[in-house]
Scaffold this motif. Structure first.
Motif, PDB file in Angstrom:
ATOM      1  N   VAL A   1       0.769  -1.286   0.189  1.00 44.66           N
ATOM      2  CA  VAL A   1      -0.090  -0.080   0.052  1.00 44.66           C
ATOM      3  C   VAL A   1       0.935   1.097   0.181  1.00 44.66           C
ATOM      4  CG1 VAL A   1      -1.733   1.304   1.173  1.00 44.66           C
ATOM      5  CG2 VAL A   1      -1.987  -1.117   1.118  1.00 44.66           C
ATOM      6  N   PHE A   2       1.858   1.401   0.767  1.00 40.02           N
ATOM      7  CA  PHE A   2       2.883   2.566   1.062  1.00 40.02           C
ATOM      8  C   PHE A   2       3.481   2.621  -0.418  1.00 40.02           C
ATOM      9  CE2 PHE A   2       3.562   2.046   5.634  1.00 40.02           C
ATOM     10  CZ  PHE A   2       2.440   3.002   6.010  1.00 40.02           C
ATOM     11  N   CYS A   3       3.885   1.650  -1.281  1.00 42.48           N
ATOM     12  CA  CYS A   3       4.668   1.673  -2.412  1.00 42.48           C
ATOM     13  C   CYS A   3       3.517   2.415  -3.567  1.00 42.48           C
ATOM     14  CB  CYS A   3       5.141   0.574  -3.216  1.00 42.48           C
ATOM     15  SG  CYS A   3       6.746  -0.096  -2.307  1.00 42.48           S
ATOM     16  N   VAL A   4       2.360   1.752  -3.531  1.00 44.56           N
ATOM     17  CA  VAL A   4       1.399   2.324  -4.658  1.00 44.56           C
ATOM     18  C   VAL A   4       1.135   3.842  -4.307  1.00 44.56           C
ATOM     19  CG1 VAL A   4      -0.864   2.160  -5.290  1.00 44.56           C
ATOM     20  CG2 VAL A   4       0.524   0.169  -4.783  1.00 44.56           C
ATOM     21  N   ALA A   5       0.904   4.128  -2.954  1.00 42.26           N
ATOM     22  CA  ALA A   5       0.828   5.469  -2.582  1.00 42.26           C
ATOM     23  C   ALA A   5       1.690   6.342  -2.861  1.00 42.26           C
ATOM     24  CB  ALA A   5       0.538   5.528  -0.698  1.00 42.26           C
ATOM     25  N   ALA A   6       2.893   5.957  -2.448  1.00 43.29           N
ATOM     26  CA  ALA A   6       4.127   6.675  -3.040  1.00 43.29           C
ATOM     27  C   ALA A   6       4.143   7.021  -4.316  1.00 43.29           C
ATOM     28  CB  ALA A   6       5.404   6.092  -2.472  1.00 43.29           C
ATOM     29  N   GLU A   7       3.967   6.163  -5.264  1.00 39.92           N
ATOM     30  CA  GLU A   7       3.751   6.198  -6.812  1.00 39.92           C
ATOM     31  C   GLU A   7       2.856   7.111  -7.107  1.00 39.92           C
ATOM     32  OE1 GLU A   7       5.497   4.128  -9.290  1.00 39.92           O
ATOM     33  OE2 GLU A   7       4.058   3.459 -10.489  1.00 39.92           O
TER      34      GLU A   7
ATOM     35  N   SER B   1       3.208  -2.066 -11.551  1.00 39.10           N
ATOM     36  CA  SER B   1       4.764  -2.041 -11.159  1.00 39.10           C
ATOM     37  C   SER B   1       4.998  -1.833  -9.702  1.00 39.10           C
ATOM     38  CB  SER B   1       5.567  -1.084 -12.061  1.00 39.10           C
ATOM     39  OG  SER B   1       5.135   0.100 -12.123  1.00 39.10           O
ATOM     40  N   ALA B   2       4.521  -0.794  -9.292  1.00 37.19           N
ATOM     41  CA  ALA B   2       4.411  -0.304  -8.000  1.00 37.19           C
ATOM     42  C   ALA B   2       4.265  -1.497  -7.067  1.00 37.19           C
ATOM     43  CB  ALA B   2       3.812   0.912  -7.687  1.00 37.19           C
ATOM     44  N   ALA B   3       2.984  -2.301  -6.915  1.00 33.14           N
ATOM     45  CA  ALA B   3       2.777  -3.104  -6.203  1.00 33.14           C
ATOM     46  C   ALA B   3       3.612  -4.565  -6.225  1.00 33.14           C
ATOM     47  CB  ALA B   3       1.134  -3.889  -6.936  1.00 33.14           C
ATOM     48  N   VAL B   4       4.237  -4.673  -7.691  1.00 28.57           N
ATOM     49  CA  VAL B   4       5.171  -5.666  -7.433  1.00 28.57           C
ATOM     50  C   VAL B   4       6.328  -5.483  -6.646  1.00 28.57           C
ATOM     51  CG1 VAL B   4       6.742  -6.939  -9.141  1.00 28.57           C
ATOM     52  CG2 VAL B   4       4.542  -6.599  -9.869  1.00 28.57           C
ATOM     53  N   THR B   5       6.747  -3.921  -6.882  1.00 24.53           N
ATOM     54  CA  THR B   5       8.024  -3.486  -6.119  1.00 24.53           C
ATOM     55  C   THR B   5       7.631  -3.474  -4.538  1.00 24.53           C
ATOM     56  OG1 THR B   5       8.541  -1.893  -7.898  1.00 24.53           O
ATOM     57  CG2 THR B   5       9.229  -1.554  -5.750  1.00 24.53           C
ATOM     58  N   GLY B   6       6.223  -3.121  -4.225  1.00 25.35           N
ATOM     59  CA  GLY B   6       6.086  -3.144  -2.815  1.00 25.35           C
ATOM     60  C   GLY B   6       6.104  -4.604  -2.319  1.00 25.35           C
ATOM     61  N   VAL B   7       5.504  -5.948  -3.003  1.00 23.51           N
ATOM     62  CA  VAL B   7       5.507  -7.207  -2.541  1.00 23.51           C
ATOM     63  C   VAL B   7       7.172  -7.674  -2.299  1.00 23.51           C
ATOM     64  CG1 VAL B   7       4.794  -9.440  -2.825  1.00 23.51           C
ATOM     65  CG2 VAL B   7       3.354  -7.529  -3.412  1.00 23.51           C
ATOM     66  N   ILE B   8       7.870  -7.339  -3.488  1.00 25.74           N
ATOM     67  CA  ILE B   8       9.138  -7.769  -3.246  1.00 25.74           C
ATOM     68  C   ILE B   8       9.816  -7.201  -2.279  1.00 25.74           C
ATOM     69  CG2 ILE B   8      11.462  -7.842  -4.478  1.00 25.74           C
ATOM     70  CD1 ILE B   8      10.033  -8.148  -7.133  1.00 25.74           C
ATOM     71  N   LEU B   9       9.615  -5.796  -1.974  1.00 28.26           N
ATOM     72  CA  LEU B   9      10.298  -5.282  -0.789  1.00 28.26           C
ATOM     73  C   LEU B   9       9.787  -5.880   0.293  1.00 28.26           C
ATOM     74  CD1 LEU B   9      12.103  -3.223   0.377  1.00 28.26           C
ATOM     75  CD2 LEU B   9      10.435  -1.194   0.229  1.00 28.26           C
ATOM     76  N   ALA B  10       8.589  -6.054   0.524  1.00 28.01           N
ATOM     77  CA  ALA B  10       8.051  -6.479   1.844  1.00 28.01           C
ATOM     78  C   ALA B  10       8.576  -8.066   2.011  1.00 28.01           C
ATOM     79  CB  ALA B  10       6.498  -6.777   1.752  1.00 28.01           C
ATOM     80  N   LEU B  11       8.898  -8.734   0.922  1.00 25.43           N
ATOM     81  CA  LEU B  11       9.230 -10.179   1.239  1.00 25.43           C
ATOM     82  C   LEU B  11      10.789  -9.998   1.610  1.00 25.43           C
ATOM     83  CD1 LEU B  11       7.548 -12.239  -1.547  1.00 25.43           C
ATOM     84  CD2 LEU B  11       6.603 -11.702   0.776  1.00 25.43           C
ATOM     85  N   ASN B  12      11.400  -8.993   1.376  1.00 22.15           N
ATOM     86  CA  ASN B  12      13.008  -8.787   1.807  1.00 22.15           C
ATOM     87  C   ASN B  12      13.042  -8.350   3.164  1.00 22.15           C
ATOM     88  OD1 ASN B  12      15.038  -9.552  -0.027  1.00 22.15           O
ATOM     89  ND2 ASN B  12      13.599  -8.401  -1.293  1.00 22.15           N
ATOM     90  N   LEU B  13      11.946  -7.905   3.964  1.00 17.93           N
ATOM     91  CA  LEU B  13      11.866  -7.271   5.108  1.00 17.93           C
ATOM     92  C   LEU B  13      11.792  -8.338   6.385  1.00 17.93           C
ATOM     93  CD1 LEU B  13       9.562  -4.188   4.628  1.00 17.93           C
ATOM     94  CD2 LEU B  13      12.135  -4.413   4.612  1.00 17.93           C
TER      95      LEU B  13
END
Lengths: 370, 445
Positions: free
Chosen positions: A70-76, A95-107
């Motif tokens: 949600v934060f990634c999409v909002a930032a976009e 693409s923002a959602a994909v970035t968000g999920v990949i980042l989350a899975l890295n946390l």
């Protein structure tokens, strides 16, 4: 002989007027493929490691994934609004959602809410939009954010709650209890990082790693029973996602194979000759973020080379850097740094791996002569 | 032969369009059209110089009578498709979007025919005489480029040609004209191939490449192929399999050098329709005045294949196919991948019109193009192994020099890149623009 269309009386034939004719240059057909569909399929593939992460680390992990996305999409959206770009179309490309999920899975699974927030801003603004948005970013936005967070918030980013099924596996590693009462543990790789320091460098002392590098432990690491980021622990889920991505033609299969293969070969050689320096290659393959990065991060279309040869060079480079950082570096894990580094080389790799156009002599000299 | 051990031959890269559209008309037999009230025969139907008009307004002409004479070597004769009266030279909408000169003929319904030229025994006739006959009958490449056939069949003496390939790939979606022709009149195609092989002095390397989606045509051709010394090569269904360079590569494994012609790879490629016309010219002494045309599209009521006289207005062809079910959004002469969109239904059928395709309005949209995500589908699809995404980036920043370095001049304009692009970027359109710009700049110097 002479026949108009069968069974249709002349009066019944409706002729076109040509009023609505659109004139454009060919091709007049277009594949049903869309950027948003590609991103949607990547999200489906990401669902496997995400689901595994939620199973191992509880609903708190689901909350982190949701929040980061949600934060990634909002930032976009905020960026597009400020920059005067179409907000809806940009968000809907997925693409923002994909970035968000990949980042989350890295946390780590239990990070406080401001970590996804900072991460999203880093990923979308610094990692992507500042370069011109989707397709123009030289670095993988999720990796940019992860590295940024790791440097800025090292304590939070390396606090790993124990996953489901870890009861007593490393009783000696229960360092502290956090305020939320979660049991934490070290990741296998971080233990490796500490071990030689404890016992001193003895290149031939195998015993160092025996505690963490036994066949039954490797089996446990493989299924996900280890500390780590949300998405990186469960290897079977990652492999399922990889199969999906390759079947959908969303990633170049050469990247994960060459990346993991290079790490296995280098650590294998080092482990064979100096078993005291690094654990077995199998250990390296199933621990840390290697598999997740090789499948989901190094393969990012935008930031990896376009040709097959280029992908091989890129992936081997990632593998070499990851091995070097893991074996001799200060950080226990090196995938993010190696991907970022190789991302920077992609334009060069693209240049050296350019295809030979049909009908051209294999050597460049002929071209210059023309 | 191709080095690979695959039984079905193909070239590297290329795409697989999802919607083939061939099922609309592939089982429809070729039908003959009734006589119309008016024909407009375009003058410039061949690549090179248009022929010179050889009749005057008010003249009475017989069917097959010469109405325009070739004006040089790279030019082709034009014959009257009907017996009737020449009304005059008029301007019609041309297939390339610019108005074209056409001879208007009003049929008289008498059906008078010019005396056919004497039949020739192609097995014994002098190759020069055969070539002369082909030139006389106004044959051009019927696949689209409409290059005069006799020119293609007379390579300069320093070019050795050892292979003749007939293009029966018909890789464009929707089109079935060549398919039906090979299925219904395989002998004409085979004889035409053998005649052209004889003209070129090729005995054993005469091939017909047919995509595997026309397996029935492959079987029909194979029944008689040996008799005429022709080999039928099944090809993989892949676009653009019917592109000259790709076809040569698939069948012989050779690569036409950049900027070169098929004869630089010791090959000559001809269309199957042209081969049938060669047979007509040699065995029956008839010039080219008609061709098989696929009239198709989801808005066409009864799609099918018709033998249409050259000069038939497209609107009449649509009428033959039962009209439309809804107002079409696009009229295309040729196939959907490389055909030309028209702005009027008055455009006439010419020697190279392989199909008349009507697309519904919802398919005639110009997509809003998005950012390139470097997915590489255009690179995987480009039959010339170019990097369309990189060329497009260069063109968008007016770097035509860079586009040239990326070999944009080798682009076939097959449109595979633009078809597969998930961001709907106008890739092939950028390539066309770059090619035009580079040619303009070169001409200036």
């Amino acid at each position: 002989m002479d026949e108009t269309s069968k069974n249709i009386p002349e009066s019944d034939i409706k002729l076109p007027t040509g009023e609505k004719l659109v004139v454009s240059s060919s091709p007049h057909l277009s594949s049903p493929e869309r950027t948003s569909k590609i991103m949607g399929r990547v999200l489906i593939a990401l669902a496997f490691p995400a689901a595994a992460g939620i199973w191992y680390f509880g609903l708190r992990a689901a909350w982190v994934i949701l929040l980061t996305t949600v934060f990634c999409v909002a930032a976009e959206a905020v960026w597009c609004k400020l920059a005067g770009k179409p907000v809806k179309a940009t968000i809907l490309d997925g693409s923002a959602a994909v970035t968000g999920v990949i980042l989350a899975l890295n946390l780590p699974p239990h990070v406080p809410f401001y970590v996804p927030l900072i991460g999203a801003v880093l990923a979308i603004w610094i990692g992507k939009q500042i370069f011109g948005g989707l397709g123009h970013n030289p670095f993988n936005p999720a990796v940019v954010a992860r590295v940024g967070l790791l440097i800025a918030l090292p304590a939070i980013m390396t606090t790993w709650p124990a996953p489901r099924g870890m009861g007593g596996t490393y009783p000696e590693l229960k360092q502290f209890k956090t305020s939320v009462d979660a049991v934490t543990c070290a990741t296998p790789l971080s233990i490796v990082g500490t071990l030689p320091k404890i016992t001193g460098h003895d290149f031939y002392a195998e015993s160092n790693f025996r505690k963490i590098d036994s066949p039954e432990l490797i089996r446990k690491y493989f299924i996900g029973c280890k500390g780590g980021s949300i998405g990186e622990t469960c290897i079977p889920a990652i492999l399922l996602g990889a199969v999906l991505l390759v079947c959908f033609n969303l990633i170049n299969w050469r990247v994960p194979i060459c990346y993991a293969g290079t790490v296995a070969i280098i650590t294998g050689v080092v482990n064979y000759f100096c078993p005291g320096v690094t654990p077995s290659p199998l250990f390296h393959l199933v621990t840390g973020g290697l598999m997740f990065a090789a499948v989901f991060m190094a393969t990012d279309m935008v930031t990896c080379p376009i040709t097959g040869t280029g992908c091989v060079i890129f992936a081997v480079g990632c593998g070499v850097l990851t091995s070097v950082i893991r074996i001799w570096g200060n950080y226990p894990e090196g995938v993010s740094f190696s991907i970022l580094f190789m991302n920077a080389l992609v334009p060069l790799i693209d240049r050296v791996s350019a295809l030979r156009p049909f009908g051209h002599a294999p050597k460049k000299s002929g071209e210059a002569a023309k | 032969m191709n080095k690979s051990s695959r039984s079905v031959m193909t070239f590297k890269n290329g795409i697989h369009p999802v919607y083939h559209g061939k099922e609309l008309s592939e089982s429809a037999e070729i039908r003959t059209a009734p006589l119309l009230a008016r024909y407009t025969v375009p003058l410039a139907q061949n690549a090179g110089k248009p022929p010179e008009v050889a009749v005057n307004a008010g003249d009475h002409v017989k069917k097959y009578q010469l109405i325009a004479r070739a004006s040089g070597f790279v030019s082709a004769n034009l014959h009257s498709p009907v017996s009737g009266t020449i009304k005059g030279l008029i301007e019609v909408p041309g297939p390339m979007g610019v108005p074209a000169q056409a001879i208007e003929i009003i049929p008289d319904g008498l059906g008078e025919e010019e005396e056919p030229l004497p039949a020739m025994d192609w097995r014994t006739a002098d190759p020069k005489a055969l070539l002369e006959r082909i030139a006389q009958c106004g044959l051009v490449g019927m696949g689209g480029a409409s290059f005069p056939t006799h020119v293609k069949l007379s390579p300069p003496p320093d070019k050795k040609v050892d292979t003749l390939i007939l293009n029966g790939a018909e890789c464009e979606p929707f089109l079935t004209a060549d398919h039906r022709l090979m299925l219904e009149d395989p002998e004409s195609v085979l004889i035409g191939a053998a005649v052209m092989g004889r003209i070129l002095g090729i005995g054993d390397r005469v091939f017909i490449g047919v995509e595997m989606n026309k397996i029935d045509a492959i079987h029909r051709l194979n029944e008689k192929a040996e008799e005429y010394g022709v080999k039928i090569i099944p090809l993989k269904v892949q676009y653009p399999q019917g592109s000259e360079k790709q076809l040569i590569n698939a069948i012989t494994g050779r690569e036409v050098p950049a900027g070169g012609l098929p004869m630089d790879a010791r090959c000559v490629v001809q269309n199957t329709g042209t081969a049938a016309a060669v047979t007509d010219a040699v065995l029956r002494g008839r010039p080219l005045v008609e061709r098989v045309v696929t009239v198709t599209g989801s808005v066409v009521r009864t799609p099918g294949n018709w033998k249409l006289l050259i000069g038939t207005p497209v609107i009449e062809a649509v009428k033959l196919a039962g009209g439309v079910t809804e107002e079409p959004g696009k009229l295309i002469l040729g196939g959907p991948m490389m055909g030309f969109a028209q702005k009027s239904f008055d455009v006439p059928v010419s020697k190279n019109t392989s199909g008349i395709l009507l697309l519904p309005q919802d398919q005639a949209v110009n997509y809003r193009s998005g950012n390139c995500i470097r997915c590489g589908r255009c690179v995987q699809g480009c039959p010339m192994h170019l990097m369309p995404c990189a060329i497009a980036a260069a063109v968008e920043s007016y770097r035509f020099d860079l586009a040239k370095k990326l070999h944009v001049m080798d682009c076939l304009e097959c449109g595979a890149c633009a078809y597969v692009c998930p961001a709907k970027r106008p890739l092939v359109q950028h390539n066309r623009r770059a090619k035009a710009e580079i040619r303009r700049q070169t001409a200036k110097k």
